[in-house]
Structures are given as structure tokens and as C-alpha cells.
Design a protein around this motif. Structure first.
Motif, mmCIF file in Angstrom:
data_model
loop_
_atom_site.group_PDB
_atom_site.id
_atom_site.type_symbol
_atom_site.label_atom_id
_atom_site.label_comp_id
_atom_site.label_asym_id
_atom_site.label_seq_id
_atom_site.Cartn_x
_atom_site.Cartn_y
_atom_site.Cartn_z
ATOM 1 N N ILE A 75 24.401 98.055 -43.792
ATOM 2 C CA ILE A 75 24.073 99.485 -43.719
ATOM 3 C C ILE A 75 23.416 99.843 -42.381
ATOM 4 O O ILE A 75 23.849 100.763 -41.691
ATOM 5 N N GLU A 76 22.357 99.114 -42.026
ATOM 6 C CA GLU A 76 21.705 99.446 -40.753
ATOM 7 C C GLU A 76 22.515 98.932 -39.569
ATOM 8 O O GLU A 76 22.734 99.649 -38.601
ATOM 9 N N GLY A 77 22.943 97.672 -39.657
ATOM 10 C CA GLY A 77 23.581 97.027 -38.504
ATOM 11 C C GLY A 77 24.957 97.576 -38.172
ATOM 12 O O GLY A 77 25.361 97.563 -37.016
ATOM 13 N N ALA A 120 5.998 98.260 -43.238
ATOM 14 C CA ALA A 120 6.108 98.945 -41.940
ATOM 15 C C ALA A 120 7.478 99.609 -41.815
ATOM 16 O O ALA A 120 7.617 100.713 -41.284
ATOM 17 N N GLN A 121 8.500 98.925 -42.338
ATOM 18 C CA GLN A 121 9.849 99.482 -42.260
ATOM 19 C C GLN A 121 9.980 100.725 -43.137
ATOM 20 O O GLN A 121 10.605 101.716 -42.730
ATOM 21 N N ILE A 122 9.387 100.687 -44.324
ATOM 22 C CA ILE A 122 9.437 101.858 -45.213
ATOM 23 C C ILE A 122 8.799 103.062 -44.505
ATOM 24 O O ILE A 122 9.331 104.169 -44.542
ATOM 25 N N ASP A 148 8.762 103.669 -41.357
ATOM 26 C CA ASP A 148 9.764 104.177 -40.404
ATOM 27 C C ASP A 148 10.844 104.992 -41.117
ATOM 28 O O ASP A 148 11.228 106.071 -40.660
ATOM 29 N N GLU A 149 11.352 104.441 -42.230
ATOM 30 C CA GLU A 149 12.471 105.118 -42.911
ATOM 31 C C GLU A 149 12.028 106.481 -43.463
ATOM 32 O O GLU A 149 12.799 107.442 -43.425
ATOM 33 N N VAL A 150 10.785 106.536 -43.941
ATOM 34 C CA VAL A 150 10.257 107.816 -44.441
ATOM 35 C C VAL A 150 10.183 108.821 -43.284
ATOM 36 O O VAL A 150 10.521 109.997 -43.431
ATOM 37 N N ASP A 192 13.847 102.194 -33.568
ATOM 38 C CA ASP A 192 13.287 101.620 -34.804
ATOM 39 C C ASP A 192 14.323 100.739 -35.505
ATOM 40 O O ASP A 192 14.020 99.649 -35.983
ATOM 41 N N GLU A 193 15.552 101.249 -35.576
ATOM 42 C CA GLU A 193 16.586 100.509 -36.317
ATOM 43 C C GLU A 193 16.839 99.145 -35.690
ATOM 44 O O GLU A 193 17.173 98.191 -36.391
ATOM 45 N N ARG A 194 16.650 99.048 -34.384
ATOM 46 C CA ARG A 194 16.892 97.749 -33.722
ATOM 47 C C ARG A 194 15.967 96.681 -34.268
ATOM 48 O O ARG A 194 16.388 95.563 -34.518
ATOM 49 N N TRP A 195 14.677 97.029 -34.467
ATOM 50 C CA TRP A 195 13.799 95.974 -34.977
ATOM 51 C C TRP A 195 14.044 95.736 -36.460
ATOM 52 O O TRP A 195 13.902 94.606 -36.936
ATOM 53 N N HIS A 196 14.447 96.790 -37.196
ATOM 54 C CA HIS A 196 14.764 96.584 -38.622
ATOM 55 C C HIS A 196 15.896 95.554 -38.744
ATOM 56 O O HIS A 196 15.833 94.653 -39.579
ATOM 57 N N ILE A 197 16.911 95.718 -37.910
ATOM 58 C CA ILE A 197 18.060 94.803 -37.964
ATOM 59 C C ILE A 197 17.639 93.393 -37.537
ATOM 60 O O ILE A 197 18.048 92.396 -38.132
HETATM 61 FE FE LIG Z 1 16.122 101.252 -40.774
#
Ligand SMILES: [Fe+2]
Ligand SMILES: [Fe+2]
Length: 253
Positions: free
Chosen positions: A153-155, A78-80, A82-84, A189-194
Motif C-alpha cells: 500500500i505505501e511502497g 509515531a507512524q500513526i 503521521d498518518e493522522v 514521511d512515507e519514505r521512512w514508513h516504508i
Molecule cells: Fe504512511
């Protein structure tokens, strides 16, 4: 019942968006009116995001391959996705709003590389792929790799850049509403990735040395934007980084 990391996948499902539905017409009109200083800052940040999201979207597969269970694997997938999408969004901004020359995404990214600092390019195009390769070869611990990707990197790097971009957009002499809308969605999106990465680190019960390394990496990495972001933005990102490490059960202060 949702077990393991399943709730992150469910959350991701509810947060889907489409970069092609964002209206950039006002942005296109406003872009030529930016002052030289505004243009340099916004273009520099866009260059950083284009390089970063291209790198993370192509490298994250290595993390997914070594997921420790099925629910974790699904969340990486799911994260990939988002990143794409983030990669497509920033390329669209580069092509449609900033009118960066180039017939395709690779050519535009090449054109933008001159606007990004060498340290940022090195982090995303050398260090991150090297970690992905070690992970794929079985020579890197998943928790350390998540520490670099999700926590550092993300955080730190991307969140600091995204806040700097939102602040910069706020202070512009003209509005870039489409860019702003997309930035807010990327940040969401980045918030849930972190959160997902923090959970992996939390579950791994890491030692003081690993935690210290993540803290140090965060401090180094926060500087890759150079003078595109303020010391205050870096300090805010570092404060959140320390708080996340602390919440993951790591006590070294
Ligand atoms: Fe991300
Ligand atoms: Fe992203």
C-alpha cells in the motif's frame, strides 16, 4: 543508545510538520482556473488520498497492538501520528482548495468517493480493514500484514500516486504551491514508513512464497488508480518494490 527500531522514532521526531501552517491562498485562487481535464485528474488523486489516509490512519492501530517489542510499538505510534496528519492535510485540501461540499470530514469523503475508482475504495475500505481485523483476532502474521500495509500500500500504491500527483502539479496551467508543499512533506514521511516496514520484513527472514505474494499483491494494487496515473509511474513503483524485496534478502529473480 538507540536499539531495535528506535532510530525510526527519532527520525520521525525530526520530521514533524503542521498542515495548518501551509498557505493555500494561491491554491484557492488558482483552483477555478484549472481546465476540466486538470480538475478531473487532480480531484481524482485527492479523492484517492482522502480515502487512503483516512483508512490507514484508522486501521494502523491493529499493527501497533501486535508489535513484537517496545521499540517497534513506539515506531508504529509515531507512524500513526503521521498518518493522522496526512488524513487532516488531504481533508484540508479537499475542503479549502477543491471546495468539496460537506460539513465535516466524513461528508467530504463521501462526496469524493465518486471520484475514486471502485478498486481503490475496495483496497482501502474492505481489504485493509479485513487484514487489520485478522491481525487483531490473531489470525494474520505480522510480517504479511506489514507486507500489505508498508510494502504494497505505501511502497507501491501511495508512492505511485504521490509521484503522479507531483508530476501532474508540475504540468498544470496554474500553480498549486500549497498542495505541492504538503505532498512533498507527505512523501518524505512515507519514505521512512516504508523503510520501517522493509526492516520488519527483512528481520522476519520470509520465505519465497511470502515474497512472491508481496510481489503479486504489488502488481495488482498498482492498478487501483486506473488511468489517473501512467503505466510508467506504475512501472517505476514496481521497480522500487522489487528492489526493496530484494534488499530485504528475498531472492526470486
Ligand atoms: Fe504512511
Ligand atoms: Fe500517509
Amino acid at each position: 543508545m538507540i536499539t531495535g527500531y528506535g532510530h525510526f522514532a527519532q527520525l520521525a521526531e525530526t520530521l514533524q510538520w503542521d498542515e495548518t501552517e501551509i498557505d493555500f491562498s494561491a491554491d484557492r485562487e488558482a483552483w477555478p482556473q484549472l481546465t476540466d481535464a486538470e480538475n478531473a485528474q487532480i480531484l481524482g488523486l485527492i479523492a484517492g488520498f482522502v480515502i487512503a489516509e483516512n483508512a490507514v490512519s484508522t486501521q494502523l492501530g491493529a499493527w501497533q497492538m501486535v508489535a513484537t517489542d517496545d521499540s517497534m510499538k513506539k515506531v508504529f505510534q509515531a507512524q500513526i501520528r503521521d498518518e493522522v496528519r496526512h488524513n487532516r492535510f488531504f481533508d484540508l485540501v479537499a475542503a479549502e482548495v477543491a471546495c468539496v461540499p460537506g460539513d465535516d470530514r466524513d461528508a467530504r469523503r463521501d462526496a469524493l468517493r465518486a471520484h475514486a475508482g471502485t478498486e481503490l475504495v475496495d483496497l482501502f475500505e474492505e481489504r485493509l480493514p479485513a487484514t487489520a481485523q485478522r491481525l487483531a483476532d490473531g489470525h494474520e502474521d505480522l510480517t504479511d500484514a506489514v507486507g500489505l500495509y508498508h510494502m504494497v500500500i505505501e511502497g507501491v500504491v501511495l508512492v505511485a500516486g504521490q509521484h503522479a500527483m507531483l508530476d501532474a502539479l508540475e504540468g498544470l496551467s496554474v500553480g498549486l504551491p500549497g498542495v505541492r508543499k504538503g505532498m512533498e512533506l507527505v512523501l518524505r514521511d512515507e519514505r521512512w514508513h516504508i523503510g520501517f516496514g522493509s526492516r520488519i520484513v527483512q528481520t522476519a527472514d520470509i520465505g519465497g512464497d511470502q515474497a512472491e505474494a508481496m510481489l503479486e499483491q504489488g502488481e495488482m494494487a498498482a492498478k487501483v488508480w486506473g488511468d489517473l496515473i501512467t503505466p510508467a509511474a506504475i512501472e517505476t513503483a514496481m521497480r522500487q518494490h522489487r528492489r526493496r524485496l530484494k534488499a530485504a534478502g528475498i531472492k526470486f529473480w
